[in-house]
Design a protein around this motif. Sequence first.
Motif, PDB file in Angstrom:
ATOM      1  N   SER A 101      -0.744   6.808  -1.254  1.00 29.21           N
ATOM      2  CA  SER A 101      -1.164   5.592  -1.946  1.00 29.21           C
ATOM      3  C   SER A 101      -1.973   4.734  -0.993  1.00 29.21           C
ATOM      4  N   THR A 102      -2.929   4.013  -1.536  1.00 30.33           N
ATOM      5  CA  THR A 102      -3.699   3.063  -0.729  1.00 30.33           C
ATOM      6  C   THR A 102      -3.261   1.661  -1.130  1.00 30.33           C
ATOM      7  N   PRO A 103      -2.424   1.034  -0.301  1.00 29.73           N
ATOM      8  CA  PRO A 103      -1.901  -0.276  -0.657  1.00 29.73           C
ATOM      9  C   PRO A 103      -2.938  -1.380  -0.464  1.00 29.73           C
ATOM     10  N   LEU A 150       0.425  -4.580   2.155  1.00 25.92           N
ATOM     11  CA  LEU A 150       0.611  -4.306   3.582  1.00 25.92           C
ATOM     12  C   LEU A 150       1.185  -5.506   4.306  1.00 25.92           C
ATOM     13  N   ASN A 151       0.749  -6.688   3.913  1.00 27.26           N
ATOM     14  CA  ASN A 151       1.249  -7.905   4.527  1.00 27.26           C
ATOM     15  C   ASN A 151       2.742  -8.078   4.229  1.00 27.26           C
ATOM     16  N   ARG A 152       3.148  -7.813   2.992  1.00 26.48           N
ATOM     17  CA  ARG A 152       4.558  -7.878   2.621  1.00 26.48           C
ATOM     18  C   ARG A 152       5.385  -6.886   3.433  1.00 26.48           C
ATOM     19  N   TYR A 153       4.871  -5.692   3.574  1.00 26.62           N
ATOM     20  CA  TYR A 153       5.535  -4.643   4.350  1.00 26.62           C
ATOM     21  C   TYR A 153       5.675  -5.079   5.813  1.00 26.62           C
ATOM     22  N   ALA A 154       4.594  -5.572   6.384  1.00 28.64           N
ATOM     23  CA  ALA A 154       4.612  -6.022   7.781  1.00 28.64           C
ATOM     24  C   ALA A 154       5.607  -7.153   7.983  1.00 28.64           C
ATOM     25  N   HIS A 155       5.607  -8.140   7.098  1.00 26.17           N
ATOM     26  CA  HIS A 155       6.537  -9.258   7.223  1.00 26.17           C
ATOM     27  C   HIS A 155       7.981  -8.771   7.160  1.00 26.17           C
ATOM     28  N   GLY A 156       8.246  -7.764   6.337  1.00 23.92           N
ATOM     29  CA  GLY A 156       9.584  -7.193   6.258  1.00 23.92           C
ATOM     30  C   GLY A 156      10.030  -6.558   7.558  1.00 23.92           C
ATOM     31  N   MET A 168      18.920  -2.982   2.292  1.00 26.28           N
ATOM     32  CA  MET A 168      17.874  -2.013   2.056  1.00 26.28           C
ATOM     33  C   MET A 168      16.504  -2.695   2.192  1.00 26.28           C
ATOM     34  N   PHE A 169      15.617  -2.051   2.918  1.00 26.11           N
ATOM     35  CA  PHE A 169      14.291  -2.614   3.197  1.00 26.11           C
ATOM     36  C   PHE A 169      13.504  -2.898   1.925  1.00 26.11           C
ATOM     37  N   ALA A 170      13.500  -1.954   0.997  1.00 26.73           N
ATOM     38  CA  ALA A 170      12.739  -2.124  -0.251  1.00 26.73           C
ATOM     39  C   ALA A 170      13.190  -3.363  -1.003  1.00 26.73           C
ATOM     40  N   PHE A 171      14.477  -3.577  -1.103  1.00 24.46           N
ATOM     41  CA  PHE A 171      15.004  -4.757  -1.792  1.00 24.46           C
ATOM     42  C   PHE A 171      14.600  -6.032  -1.058  1.00 24.46           C
ATOM     43  N   MET A 178      10.061  -4.588  -3.205  1.00 21.17           N
ATOM     44  CA  MET A 178       9.185  -3.475  -3.555  1.00 21.17           C
ATOM     45  C   MET A 178      10.043  -2.251  -3.869  1.00 21.17           C
ATOM     46  N   ALA A 179       9.623  -1.463  -4.835  1.00 21.00           N
ATOM     47  CA  ALA A 179      10.365  -0.259  -5.188  1.00 21.00           C
ATOM     48  C   ALA A 179      10.327   0.753  -4.039  1.00 21.00           C
ATOM     49  N   GLN A 180      11.458   1.443  -3.825  1.00 17.30           N
ATOM     50  CA  GLN A 180      11.536   2.442  -2.764  1.00 17.30           C
ATOM     51  C   GLN A 180      10.494   3.540  -2.971  1.00 17.30           C
TER      52      GLN A 180
END
Length: 50
Positions: free
Chosen positions: A21-23, A28-34, A1-4, A8-10
């Motif tokens: 939400s405004t991250p 955003l960097n964590r999301y991009a790296h994922g 699962m991407f969130a795990f 980060m919580a789903q």
Amino acid sequence: MFAFRIGMAQSRIAKIESLDSTPSLETLNRYAHGLGLEIKLTLKPFLHNQ
């Protein structure tokens, strides 16, 4: 699962993706790296029209 995978919580991811939400840049960097991506930010002078 991407969130795990990115720790980060789903529900938080859902808010970001639905623009409820405004991250932070860190989030955003964590999301991009994922996704295997890198965020690049460029700053340049703003030129006013005169």
